[in-house]
Scaffold this active site. Structure first.
Site, PDB file in Angstrom:
ATOM      1  N   ASP A 295     -19.186   9.832 -21.119  1.00  0.00           N
ATOM      2  CA  ASP A 295     -18.764   9.784 -22.051  1.00  0.00           C
ATOM      3  C   ASP A 295     -20.421   9.675 -23.305  1.00  0.00           C
ATOM      4  O   ASP A 295     -20.835  10.117 -22.873  1.00  0.00           O
ATOM      5  CB  ASP A 295     -19.208   7.492 -22.490  1.00  0.00           C
ATOM      6  CG  ASP A 295     -17.772   7.464 -23.899  1.00  0.00           C
ATOM      7  OD1 ASP A 295     -18.614   7.867 -25.128  1.00  0.00           O
ATOM      8  OD2 ASP A 295     -17.523   6.468 -23.472  1.00  0.00           O
ATOM      9  N   HIS A 296     -20.308  10.083 -24.704  1.00  0.00           N
ATOM     10  CA  HIS A 296     -21.077  10.015 -25.552  1.00  0.00           C
ATOM     11  C   HIS A 296     -21.854   8.989 -25.802  1.00  0.00           C
ATOM     12  O   HIS A 296     -21.443   8.107 -26.784  1.00  0.00           O
ATOM     13  CB  HIS A 296     -20.116  11.336 -26.869  1.00  0.00           C
ATOM     14  CG  HIS A 296     -19.441  12.165 -26.769  1.00  0.00           C
ATOM     15  ND1 HIS A 296     -18.265  11.986 -27.189  1.00  0.00           N
ATOM     16  CD2 HIS A 296     -19.293  12.899 -26.138  1.00  0.00           C
ATOM     17  CE1 HIS A 296     -17.563  12.894 -27.133  1.00  0.00           C
ATOM     18  NE2 HIS A 296     -17.817  13.674 -25.773  1.00  0.00           N
ATOM     19  N   GLN A 420     -17.920   5.185 -27.481  1.00  0.00           N
ATOM     20  CA  GLN A 420     -16.226   4.909 -26.894  1.00  0.00           C
ATOM     21  C   GLN A 420     -15.567   6.103 -26.665  1.00  0.00           C
ATOM     22  O   GLN A 420     -14.108   6.001 -26.630  1.00  0.00           O
ATOM     23  CB  GLN A 420     -15.863   3.419 -27.595  1.00  0.00           C
ATOM     24  CG  GLN A 420     -17.133   2.982 -27.811  1.00  0.00           C
ATOM     25  CD  GLN A 420     -16.083   1.540 -27.813  1.00  0.00           C
ATOM     26  OE1 GLN A 420     -15.853   0.886 -27.526  1.00  0.00           O
ATOM     27  NE2 GLN A 420     -16.505   0.136 -29.086  1.00  0.00           N
ATOM     28  N   HIS A 421     -15.671   6.849 -25.853  1.00  0.00           N
ATOM     29  CA  HIS A 421     -14.966   7.890 -25.378  1.00  0.00           C
ATOM     30  C   HIS A 421     -14.885   8.453 -23.620  1.00  0.00           C
ATOM     31  O   HIS A 421     -14.962   9.649 -23.347  1.00  0.00           O
ATOM     32  CB  HIS A 421     -15.802   9.349 -26.374  1.00  0.00           C
ATOM     33  CG  HIS A 421     -15.786   9.024 -27.949  1.00  0.00           C
ATOM     34  ND1 HIS A 421     -16.531  10.321 -28.367  1.00  0.00           N
ATOM     35  CD2 HIS A 421     -14.535   8.164 -28.806  1.00  0.00           C
ATOM     36  CE1 HIS A 421     -15.999   9.808 -29.632  1.00  0.00           C
ATOM     37  NE2 HIS A 421     -15.037   8.543 -29.818  1.00  0.00           N
ATOM     38  N   LEU A 422     -15.049   7.392 -23.455  1.00  0.00           N
ATOM     39  CA  LEU A 422     -15.226   7.071 -21.802  1.00  0.00           C
ATOM     40  C   LEU A 422     -13.658   8.108 -21.093  1.00  0.00           C
ATOM     41  O   LEU A 422     -12.103   8.347 -21.600  1.00  0.00           O
ATOM     42  CB  LEU A 422     -14.699   5.690 -21.012  1.00  0.00           C
ATOM     43  CG  LEU A 422     -15.571   5.325 -20.075  1.00  0.00           C
ATOM     44  CD1 LEU A 422     -16.415   4.063 -19.689  1.00  0.00           C
ATOM     45  CD2 LEU A 422     -15.598   5.982 -18.436  1.00  0.00           C
TER      46      LEU A 422
END
Ligand code: FAD
Length: 484
Positions: A295-296, A420-422
Site C-alpha cells: 500500500d502507499h 487506502q490502496h491495499l
C-alpha cells in the site's frame, strides 16, 4: 446452478459481471455484501457527489478495519472499503490514473518474462474502460468506454497555488498523466466523473447490464466460505437476511477486494497450514495468502494558507517525482486546515493479513509494517522535503512545523497515514514461485474452479492509485481468461 458465481460486486466485480454476461450463453450471478440499487435514481446523492468523500462516521456502506500501520513507536489507524454495489469505487476520490510502463515491466519479470501482463498487452484493456473527454482521440486512449474521464481545467485556489509552486520549483507540466511515456511533473488528475457525479463501475458497467436475463445480482449477501469437493470449488456459503444459504456454481470468482478475498480464502482453508490449524480451519491447500501486501504510505501535512476552499474533486492536481506523489487535497480533513499529502508509491516494506478467528464476522488482523525498510524512511523523508518546499512557495504554514531531516524519525511516525490502496494479498506468480497464490491467468493454484479477479492479485507495488488498474484486471480476465 450458474456458470460463474462472482463474490463481490465492487470495482472489479462490476466490470467482470457486465463483460461476462454480454455473452448470453453464460449465466452469471453476483453476491454483494452491501446494498444494491438497481437504477441510478435510487442511489443516495452522497454517493454520487464527486466533491465529497462519503466515508464519514455515519456512513452505512463501509467496511471498517482497525489496522496497525507501524511499530516502534506504534501507529494505529482506521481504514475503510466500500461495502456497496460498485465497491470502493463508489466511495472513492475518482482519481483515475493508470499504472506505469515500469510497473508492468516489474510485473512481467515476476512472471518469468511472460508477456501476458506487459504494458502493451494491458493498454487496450485500460482504453476500453474509458471515454476520455480530453484526450479520447489519442491512440493510447479510449473514446467509447463506459467510464467518462475528465481533468479539471479551472482548478480551485489550492490546485492553482500548488501548480504555480511546482512550476516555480522547476517541475515540468504533464498534460496527460495517462500518456504511456509521461515523465515526472505536475499534471491535472484524470477523474472518473461527469457533471459533478462520481462515475464508478456500478453506474458505468453493472446497472446498465441488469436487464440481461442471464445476469443476477443479489445485494446484502455476505459470502462466508467457499465450498470444495476435494480440490474443486463448487459453490459458496453465504449469509442473507440472517440465514445461511449455499449457492452452487461451475466456477467461483473472488472479487471481494484485497482484504476480503484474502480473508475468504483463509476461512475456506487456503493459506498457511500452521495459521489455519491454529484457528481450527481444515486445510484445503497451502498458499501464501495475506503475505507481503503493499500500500502507499502517506504523510499528511496540515497547513494554513489564504486559499479559500470551494467544492472540487478531492485531487485536482498531483506532482509525480520518481517514486513519490505529492497530493494537494482540496477537501479539509482537519477543520480550519488544508492538507498536503506526500506518498511513497513504490515502498519496499510489505504487510501481512491474518485471521483473528475462523468466525466470519470477526475482521482480519491487518499489519502494514510501514517503514520497516530504511530506504522507505529515507524516501518518505525526501517526499516531505519536496512537500515542505512547495508549501513555502505557496506561502503556506505547516500547522506542525516540519523538522530538519536528521530529526524527522518520530515526526514521520506521528504523521503517518495510508492511501487506502491495499493490494497484493493473493499475489500472482509463475509456477515455481512458492509465494504465488494465483497463476498468470488469475486461477488459484492447487485447486480448480476458483479464480481471483481484483487488486489481491497484483504482485508489485503500483506506482499510481489502483482504481483504474482494478478495472483493467477485470477487463483482462473477462477478455482473456474467463471467456469460454
Ligand atoms: C476512501 C477511499 C478513497 C480512494 N480513492 C481512490 C482514488 O481516488 N483513486 C484510486 O485509484 N483509488 C482510490 N482508492 C482505492 C480504490 O478505490 C480501491 O483500491 C479499488 O476500488 C478496489 O477495487 P476491488 O475491486 O479490488 O475491491 P472493492 O472495490 O473494494 O470491491 C470489493 C467488493 O466486494 C464486496 N465484498 C467483500 N467481501 C464480500 C463477501 N464476503 N461477500 C460478498 N461481497 C463481499 C464489497 O462489499 C465490495 O463491494 C480509494 C479507496 C478508498 C477506501
Amino acid at each position: 446452478m450458474v456458470d460463474t458465481l462472482i463474490v463481490g460486486g465492487g470495482t472489479a466485480g462490476s466490470v467482470l459481471a457486465a463483460r461476462l454476461s454480454a455473452d448470453s450463453r453464460r449465466t452469471i450471478r453476483v453476491l454483494e455484501a452491501g446494498p444494491l440499487w438497481t437504477t441510478p435514481d435510487g442511489i443516495p446523492a452522497e454517493l454520487l457527489d464527486i466533491a465529497a468523500l462519503p466515508i464519514g462516521p455515519q456512513a452505512q456502506w463501509l467496511w471498517r478495519y482497525a489496522v496497525s500501520l507501524a511499530d516502534d513507536p506504534p501507529v494505529h489507524a482506521g481504514i475503510v472499503r466500500g461495502k456497496v454495489i460498485g465497491g470502493s469505487a463508489t466511495v472513492n476520490g475518482g482519481y483515475f490514473v493508470r499504472a506505469t510502463r515500469m510497473d508492468f515491466a516489474a510485473w512481467s519479470r515476476l512472471l518469468g518474462g511472460s508477456e501476458i501482463w506487459s504494458f502493451d498487452s494491458v493498454l487496450p484493456m485500460y482504453c476500453r474502460i474509458e471515454r476520455d473527454l480530453d484526450f479520447g482521440d489519442a491512440p493510447w486512449h479510449g473514446a467509447r468506454g463506459p467510464i467518462p474521464v475528465r481533468r479539471t481545467v479551472d482548478p480551485s485556489p489550492v490546485g492553482a497555488a500548488f501548480t504555480a509552486a511546482c512550476r516555480a520549483a522547476g517541475y515540468a507540466d504533464v498534460p496527460d498523466l495517462n500518456e504511456p511515456e509521461a515523465g515526472d511533473g505536475v499534471g491535472a488528475v484524470p477523474c472518473a466523473s461527469e457533471d459533478g457525479r462520481r462515475m464508478g463501475p456500478a453506474l458505468g458497467y453493472l446497472l446498465p447490464a441488469l436487464d440481461r436475463p442471464n445476469l443476477t445480482v443479489v445485494g446484502e449477501t455476505y459470502v462466508t466460505r467457499i465450498r470444495f469437493d476435494g480440490l474443486r470449488a463448487i459453490g459458496v456459503d453465504c449469509l442473507r437476511e440472517g440465514r445461511t444459504h449455499t449457492e452452487w456454481a461451475d466456477r467461483v470468482v473472488l472479487s471481494a477486494g484485497a482484504i476480503e478475498s484474502a480473508a475468504l480464502l483463509l476461512r475456506s482453508g487456503i493459506g498457511d497450514p500452521g495459521h489455519l490449524r491454529a484457528l481450527g480451519i481444515p486445510v484445503v491447500q497451502a498458499a501464501g495468502v495475506g503475505v507481503g501486501f503493499s500500500d502507499h504510505p502517506e504523510i499528511g501535512i496540515d497547513y494554513r494558507a489564504d486559499l479559500p476552499a470551494r467544492p472540487a474533486i478531492a485531487l485536482e492536481r498531483v506532482l509525480e517525482v520518481g517514486a513519490v506523489e505529492i497530493r494537494p487535497y482540496t477537501m479539509s480533513f482537519t477543520p480550519g486546515c488544508h492538507t498536503l499529502g506526500a506518498a511513497l508509491m513504490r515502498p519496499r516494506s510489505t504487510g501481512s493479513l491474518r485471521l483473528r478467528s475462523a468466525d466470519p464476522v470477526v475482521a482480519p488482523l491487518i499489519d502494514y509494517r510501514y517503514l520497516v525498510e530504511d530506504q522507505d524512511r529515507t524516501r518518505l523523508s525526501d517526499a516531505v522535503s519536496i512537500a515542505g518546499e512547495l508549501l513555502g512557495r505557496m506561502g503556506a504554514e505547516p500547522v506542525d512545523p516540519i523538522p530538519e531531516r536528521g530529526d524527522r524519525g518520530r515526526w514521520l511516525h506521528t504523521h503517518l497515514a495510508t492511501s487506502q490502496h491495499l493490494s497484493g494479498t493473493c499475489r500472482m506468480g509463475h509456477d515455481n514461485d512458492p509465494a504465488a497464490v494465483v497463476d498468470e491467468r488469475c486461477r488459484v493454484r492447487g485447486v480448480t474452479g476458483l479464480s481471483i479477479v481484483d487488486l489481491s492479485v497484483v504482485p508489485i507495488p503500483l506506482s499510481r492509485g489502483p482504481q483504474a488498474t482494478a478495472m483493467m484486471i477485470a477487463e483482462m480476465a473477462a477478455d482473456r481468461f474467463l471467456a469460454r
